[in-house]
Design an enzyme around this catalytic site. Structure first.
Site, short mmCIF file in Angstrom:
data_model
loop_
_atom_site.label_atom_id
_atom_site.label_comp_id
_atom_site.label_asym_id
_atom_site.label_seq_id
_atom_site.Cartn_x
_atom_site.Cartn_y
_atom_site.Cartn_z
N ARG A 130 42.49 32.48 51.50
CA ARG A 130 43.09 33.09 50.31
C ARG A 130 42.84 34.60 50.29
O ARG A 130 43.72 35.38 49.90
CB ARG A 130 42.53 32.44 49.04
CG ARG A 130 43.25 32.87 47.77
CD ARG A 130 42.88 32.00 46.60
NE ARG A 130 41.47 32.17 46.20
CZ ARG A 130 40.90 31.50 45.19
NH1 ARG A 130 41.62 30.62 44.50
NH2 ARG A 130 39.64 31.70 44.89
N LYS A 232 44.23 37.45 44.56
CA LYS A 232 43.03 37.75 43.77
C LYS A 232 42.71 39.24 43.85
O LYS A 232 41.71 39.67 44.42
CB LYS A 232 41.85 36.90 44.26
CG LYS A 232 40.88 36.51 43.16
CD LYS A 232 39.96 35.40 43.64
CE LYS A 232 38.91 35.04 42.60
NZ LYS A 232 39.48 34.47 41.36
N GLU A 268 48.70 29.07 33.37
CA GLU A 268 47.26 28.98 33.61
C GLU A 268 46.50 29.74 32.54
O GLU A 268 47.09 30.42 31.70
CB GLU A 268 46.91 29.53 35.00
CG GLU A 268 47.26 31.00 35.19
CD GLU A 268 46.95 31.52 36.58
OE1 GLU A 268 46.12 30.91 37.28
OE2 GLU A 268 47.54 32.53 36.99
#
Length: 313
Positions: A130, A232, A268
């Site tokens: 990720r 992220k 989310e």
């Protein structure tokens, strides 16, 4: 699918006793000496695996400085070997790319003590993958996956006395992060970067642990359509700070965000993905290109579908 990576810990007292027993038997030592040898062996084993004197069951989710951290630098087109260091200070130029244009990304995972005393980390390979996606999107050099995993495990091992004991409810939080470190004026990627990993023992993210929390539907967006919501990036979280502070002031633990394009679908929360369980036992989870691909969600879905045979949508 590999779910856990194991960090080797100190030998148990039982293993430490074996050589002592053999020596005592061959020399036919008195009973008093046998007890002394056993006590010494036990003392050695405890010393090797001793935990820090912390109130493990009441730790907040906040930073506590630990003994070692990992640091690697990217210069002249390549990463150096990296090293563990006791120095927790970061020294960069005032014009560093991270300070001027927020060129940074990070990851988060945890290490645990199991019931049988082993220390394990939850799926660091997926965090490496990720972070690779985040780096490519932000025009940052990728820190190699195998080196990422090796560095994560080495930092955990170097700070094993900070890994909370089994049953305490606490964990060792592992934070890999990268930022542009050289001077940059003019909107462009940095030429030099620093990759670091810090660890800190933490309690539950939400006060009270694994209990129901109160959330609100937010009228603000966490990410823009076709933006960077699926990586992220540090700036994504800076943009949500005002909204989470406002939620806390109004008695809510979190914000629940809707899709930024139409504001009609749940996506989310600010700090976690969402899974719903329907009355007929199905699991439903939002699907969107602006949601961060959660490693926890991915693992839960795999367990539900492949092991528990629960329908997932």
């Amino acid at each position: 699918m590999a779910v856990k990576k194991t960090v080797k810990t100190a030998k148990t007292a039982k293993k430490a006793e074996k050589p002592a027993k053999k020596t005592v038997k061959s020399a036919k030592k008195p009973v008093k000496d046998i007890k002394t040898v056993k006590a010494a062996a036990k003392k050695t084993a405890v010393k090797k695996s001793a935990k820090k004197n912390l109130d493990w069951s009441n730790l907040p989710f906040s930073y506590i400085k630990t003994d070692k951290r990992f640091v690697a630098n990217f210069r002249n087109g390549e990463w150096d070997k990296g090293r563990l260091t006791t120095d927790d200070k970061v020294v960069i130029t005032e014009c560093a790319g991270v300070l001027q244009y927020s060129q940074s990304c990070f990851e988060g995972l945890k290490a645990y003590t199991t019931e049988d005393g082993r220390i394990v980390a939850f799926r660091p390979d997926l965090n490496a993958e990720r972070m690779e996606r985040s780096c490519r999107r932000l025009e940052m050099p990728v820190f190699p996956k195998e080196k990422f995993i090796e560095a994560v495990l080495s930092v955990i091992k170097a700070n094993k006395s900070y890994v909370p004991p089994y049953g305490s409810g606490a964990t060792l939080y592992v934070r890999p992060y990268m930022f542009g470190s050289n001077a940059v004026i003019g909107v462009k990627p940095a030429d030099e970067y620093q990759f670091r990993i810090l660890v800190t023992p933490v309690g539950p993210y939400f006060k009270g642990g694994a209990k129901p929390i109160t959330v609100r539907i937010s009228d603000m967006d966490r990410a823009a359509p076709h933006g960077t919501g699926d990586i992220k990036a540090g700036l994504n979280y800076a943009m949500s700070l005002h909204n989470i502070v406002d939620a806390h002031k109004n008695g809510f633990s979190e914000n629940m965000y809707l899709d930024p394009a139409t504001h009609t679908y749940i996506e989310e929360t600010g700090g976690a993905n969402i899974l719903f369980v329907t009355k007929d036992g199905r699991i439903v989870t939002p699907k969107s290109d602006s949601i961060l691909p959660s490693i926890t969600r991915r693992s839960l879905i795999y367990v539900a579908e492949s092991i528990l045979h629960i329908p997932v949508e």
